[in-house]
Write a protein that holds these residues in place. Structure first.
Motif, PDB file in Angstrom:
ATOM      1  N   GLN A  84       0.839  -1.119   0.001  1.00 29.36           N
ATOM      2  CA  GLN A  84      -0.146   0.006   0.147  1.00 29.36           C
ATOM      3  C   GLN A  84       0.906   1.321  -0.054  1.00 29.36           C
ATOM      4  OE1 GLN A  84      -2.147  -0.844   3.583  1.00 29.36           O
ATOM      5  NE2 GLN A  84      -3.895  -1.431   2.364  1.00 29.36           N
ATOM      6  N   VAL A  85       0.332   2.213  -0.736  1.00 30.71           N
ATOM      7  CA  VAL A  85       1.196   3.659  -0.902  1.00 30.71           C
ATOM      8  C   VAL A  85       0.044   4.647  -0.536  1.00 30.71           C
ATOM      9  CG1 VAL A  85       2.421   5.173  -2.087  1.00 30.71           C
ATOM     10  CG2 VAL A  85       2.765   2.721  -2.406  1.00 30.71           C
ATOM     11  N   SER A  86       0.320   5.576   0.468  1.00 26.59           N
ATOM     12  CA  SER A  86      -0.784   6.532   1.058  1.00 26.59           C
ATOM     13  C   SER A  86      -0.539   7.748   1.109  1.00 26.59           C
ATOM     14  CB  SER A  86      -1.527   5.879   2.231  1.00 26.59           C
ATOM     15  OG  SER A  86      -2.009   4.421   2.227  1.00 26.59           O
ATOM     16  N   ALA A  87      -1.298   8.689   0.571  1.00 27.67           N
ATOM     17  CA  ALA A  87      -1.155  10.104   1.053  1.00 27.67           C
ATOM     18  C   ALA A  87      -2.248  10.641   1.743  1.00 27.67           C
ATOM     19  CB  ALA A  87      -0.891  10.946  -0.097  1.00 27.67           C
ATOM     20  N   THR A  88      -1.946  11.196   2.963  1.00 31.80           N
ATOM     21  CA  THR A  88      -2.669  11.908   3.903  1.00 31.80           C
ATOM     22  C   THR A  88      -2.807  13.305   4.025  1.00 31.80           C
ATOM     23  OG1 THR A  88      -3.143   9.644   4.947  1.00 31.80           O
ATOM     24  CG2 THR A  88      -4.180  11.415   6.097  1.00 31.80           C
ATOM     25  N   GLY A  89      -3.979  14.250   3.780  1.00 34.19           N
ATOM     26  CA  GLY A  89      -3.885  15.527   4.218  1.00 34.19           C
ATOM     27  C   GLY A  89      -4.834  15.943   5.051  1.00 34.19           C
ATOM     28  N   GLU A  90      -4.303  16.904   6.106  1.00 32.75           N
ATOM     29  CA  GLU A  90      -5.157  17.101   7.107  1.00 32.75           C
ATOM     30  C   GLU A  90      -5.465  18.592   7.177  1.00 32.75           C
ATOM     31  OE1 GLU A  90      -3.070  16.134  10.712  1.00 32.75           O
ATOM     32  OE2 GLU A  90      -3.414  14.023  10.483  1.00 32.75           O
ATOM     33  N   TRP A  91      -6.626  18.843   7.619  1.00 33.52           N
ATOM     34  CA  TRP A  91      -7.068  20.276   7.488  1.00 33.52           C
ATOM     35  C   TRP A  91      -7.945  20.540   8.863  1.00 33.52           C
ATOM     36  CZ3 TRP A  91     -12.297  22.121   5.257  1.00 33.52           C
ATOM     37  CH2 TRP A  91     -12.274  23.601   5.545  1.00 33.52           C
ATOM     38  N   LYS A  92      -7.877  21.828   9.508  1.00 35.25           N
ATOM     39  CA  LYS A  92      -8.788  22.122  10.841  1.00 35.25           C
ATOM     40  C   LYS A  92      -9.633  23.278  10.304  1.00 35.25           C
ATOM     41  CE  LYS A  92      -6.076  20.160  14.601  1.00 35.25           C
ATOM     42  NZ  LYS A  92      -5.618  20.549  15.824  1.00 35.25           N
ATOM     43  N   PRO A  93     -10.704  23.291   9.871  1.00 35.61           N
ATOM     44  CA  PRO A  93     -11.598  24.292   9.655  1.00 35.61           C
ATOM     45  C   PRO A  93     -11.798  25.068  10.814  1.00 35.61           C
ATOM     46  CG  PRO A  93     -12.881  22.289   9.238  1.00 35.61           C
ATOM     47  CD  PRO A  93     -11.512  21.775   9.658  1.00 35.61           C
ATOM     48  N   VAL A  94     -11.807  24.582  11.815  1.00 35.45           N
ATOM     49  CA  VAL A  94     -12.445  25.263  13.204  1.00 35.45           C
ATOM     50  C   VAL A  94     -11.278  24.692  14.166  1.00 35.45           C
ATOM     51  CG1 VAL A  94     -14.686  25.996  12.706  1.00 35.45           C
ATOM     52  CG2 VAL A  94     -14.057  23.680  14.050  1.00 35.45           C
ATOM     53  N   LYS A  95     -11.284  25.438  15.312  1.00 31.56           N
ATOM     54  CA  LYS A  95     -10.321  24.884  16.351  1.00 31.56           C
ATOM     55  C   LYS A  95     -10.151  23.644  16.867  1.00 31.56           C
ATOM     56  CE  LYS A  95      -8.278  26.439  20.921  1.00 31.56           C
ATOM     57  NZ  LYS A  95      -8.639  27.474  22.097  1.00 31.56           N
ATOM     58  N   ARG A  96     -11.336  22.893  17.067  1.00 30.36           N
ATOM     59  CA  ARG A  96     -11.166  21.506  17.511  1.00 30.36           C
ATOM     60  C   ARG A  96     -11.691  20.363  16.424  1.00 30.36           C
ATOM     61  NH1 ARG A  96     -10.446  21.141  22.934  1.00 30.36           N
ATOM     62  NH2 ARG A  96     -10.356  23.058  23.987  1.00 30.36           N
TER      63      ARG A  96
END
Length: 249
Positions: free
Chosen positions: A116-128
């Motif tokens: 398996q090869v993965s790419a994960t992107g994270e985003w915080k639209p609000v604080k929590r």
């Protein structure tokens, strides 16, 4: 002839007893792993997994895997992984055109290799609130076997049968959301994942929570529902209860 008739009756009863009674199946997933940060941007982990099916009564799979992750950016993680899967393949019962029994192949254990090869992107639209999108390419190889046995009801004898090798490519897209409640250690997580080959093969819904113990130990529990839409190794819709443990060192 009497012995053959009794053997035929026993084989039919055994085969029908292990077949799921409904379209949806249920099972348990137990996961355990350990992870380690090699540097600020590189980490590695090893994990093992145990699954059941047939309403928790039958072992479905045992697997072990390793992976390496790299975070070139704060919001982006790249991962490469390998897993060895030991499957308890379901028995198979076929019928003649008139509805009579044709062949019965008992369940058997087999191995598969998965990359398996993965790419994960994270985003915080609000604080929590944290959202993540993971795109994963998955390649699975099953080797050929010619040593399996099946019972021929028409001729009332056992014969050899083969399972051909198979290579499978799947693109898995997962959208996940988690929320950090203040002063609450059981923060919820929910995700939806789509398994695509040439078309949508399976949809996976997961709801759960994790609990950190002294920053090194993490316990998790979740509910999962797999909705099968295509040829997923003859799989069926399945409800699963999962428990997990991870140790950071």
């Amino acid at each position: 002839m009497g012995n053959n008739r009794r053997l035929k009756t026993l084989l039919i009863a055994t085969a029908l007893a292990v077949l799921p009674a409904t379209a949806d199946d249920s099972g348990l997933i137990v996961e355990a792993g350990a992870s380690h940060k090699l540097s600020k941007v590189v980490s590695t982990s090893i994990d093992a997994e145990f699954r059941t099916r047939n309403d928790f009564r039958t072992v479905d799979r045992v697997s072990v895997g390793v992976d390496v992750s790299y975070k070139p950016l704060k919001f982006l993680k790249l991962t490469a992984a390998y897993s060895l899967l030991i499957d308890n393949n379901s028995e198979k019962l076929t019928f003649n055109e008139d509805g009579s029994y044709n062949n019965w192949r008992p369940s058997y254990y087999g191995t598969r290799h998965r990359i398996q090869v993965s790419a994960t992107g994270e985003w915080k639209p609000v604080k929590r609130l944290k959202l993540s999108l993971r795109e994963r390419w998955q390649y699975t190889h099953r080797g050929e076997r010619d040593d399996l046995r099946r019972y021929d009801f028409d001729n009332e004898w056992w014969e050899s049968t083969a399972v051909l090798s198979r290579n499978k490519h799947v693109l898995r897209s997962r959208l996940q959301a988690s929320y950090d409640f203040p002063k609450w250690k059981f923060d919820p997580t929910a995700s939806v994942e789509f398994f695509n080959t040439m078309s949508l093969e399976k949809t996976r819904l997961t709801f759960g929570t994790e609990y950190d113990i002294k920053k090194r130990h993490t316990l998790g529990i979740y509910y999962r529902y797999d909705i099968v839409r295509g040829d997923d190794d003859e799989d069926t819709n399945r409800h699963s209860i999962g428990v997990s443990y991870n140790f950071k060192f």
